[in-house]
Enzyme design. Structure first.
Site, short mmCIF file in Angstrom:
data_model
loop_
_atom_site.label_atom_id
_atom_site.label_comp_id
_atom_site.label_asym_id
_atom_site.label_seq_id
_atom_site.Cartn_x
_atom_site.Cartn_y
_atom_site.Cartn_z
N ASP A 196 -14.79 9.42 10.75
CA ASP A 196 -14.05 8.35 10.40
C ASP A 196 -12.50 9.20 10.19
OD1 ASP A 196 -14.27 5.44 8.75
OD2 ASP A 196 -12.35 6.42 8.11
N ARG A 255 0.73 -1.32 -0.02
CA ARG A 255 -0.04 -0.01 0.10
C ARG A 255 0.89 1.38 0.06
NH1 ARG A 255 -5.42 -1.25 4.03
NH2 ARG A 255 -5.88 -2.91 2.79
#
Length: 274
Positions: free
Chosen positions: A146, A34
């Protein structure tokens, strides 16, 4: 690009300290996968150089980009449907009745770890369905938070592939979505306007909410935390829950030693003592 054990340990400690995510040794390849494209595009020669940049940066833009890439944001409409049924049929009516008895219409619901918005919008639709024409008389709406700005941007748009929207009951689809020319569907503006999306880190030492919540959803978030981190967070949730309020967590999660803070109602649904 490879990562040494030392470099991985440095990044793992930083990610846990700042975001609570506990990366096991098995996640090393995930971290490389990632992040390596980011490191190459930004000119870092090694993960050690990247780590040094993260700890020295002042505006936290790089840390924000890090969590956008590391965090796993898997969600969908009607996930763990029994929770939404309990919310609409039990928790919401009980809270509304208590508020009415106290001549209050100040209903506070928090969707923590809201990801791309499917859970938050489902709760909002169900709330509007429950109150019907009386909804405008309530100071309701919903706070959804979030850690990732990337998924919050998706949530604010409220646009989803039609095949994902089809997981909702047909009546909700017809009433609360509009089809777009490309075949996707967007949550109608009247619903989007009632959900406040904010970036918030559950690892913050202080939770700056002025009033406690009647209902908190934090599902499938704590699975990424170790046990002490989970117990600390549950303690904070307890402080932020009104007496008699509800906490919804994921089916694969537990309250740990803090289970005595809440009363068990059904799998992954708990209530704070009155």
């Amino acid at each position: 690009m490879s990562i040494s054990d030392e470099e991985f340990e440095l990044l793992r400690r930083l990610i846990k300290a700042r975001f609570g995510i506990n990366l096991t040794d098995q996640k090393k390849s995930l971290v490389v996968g990632r992040l390596q494209k980011l490191l190459r595009s930004t000119g870092f020669a090694s993960f050690r150089d990247y780590y040094e940049h993260l700890v020295q940066e002042k505006n936290e833009g790089a840390l924000s980009e890090l969590i956008n890439r590391i965090s796993t944001n898997h969600t969908y409409f009607n996930r763990e449907k029994a929770h939404f049924d309990y919310f609409q049929q039990n928790a919401l009516p009980a809270v509304a009745d208590i508020l009415k008895r106290h001549n209050s219409r100040d209903l506070r619901i928090w969707c923590a770890g809201c990801s791309s918005g499917e859970e938050a919008y489902t709760l909002q639709m169900l709330m509007m369905e429950y109150f019907g024409g009386d909804y405008a008389r309530w100071d309701a709406g919903l706070l959804a938070t979030d850690i990732s700005e990337r998924v919050l941007a998706i949530a604010r748009e409220g646009i989803y592939p039609q095949e994902r929207v089809m997981q909702l009951p047909e009546a909700l689809q017809r009433k609360y979505f509009r089809r777009l020319p490309d075949g996707s569907s967007q949550v109608v503006e009247s619903v989007r306007n009632e959900v406040t999306f904010r970036r918030f880190n559950l690892m913050n030492e202080r939770f700056p909410f002025k009033k406690p919540f009647h209902i908190i959803f934090c599902r499938n978030v704590m699975i990424y935390f170790d046990q002490p981190t989970r117990e600390t967070l549950v303690g904070k949730f307890h402080q932020l829950t009104v007496p008699g309020g509800y906490l919804f967590i994921g089916h694969s999660e537990t309250l740990g030693r803090n289970h005595s803070l809440y009363r068990y109602l059904m799998p992954a649904v708990f209530q704070k003592g009155a």
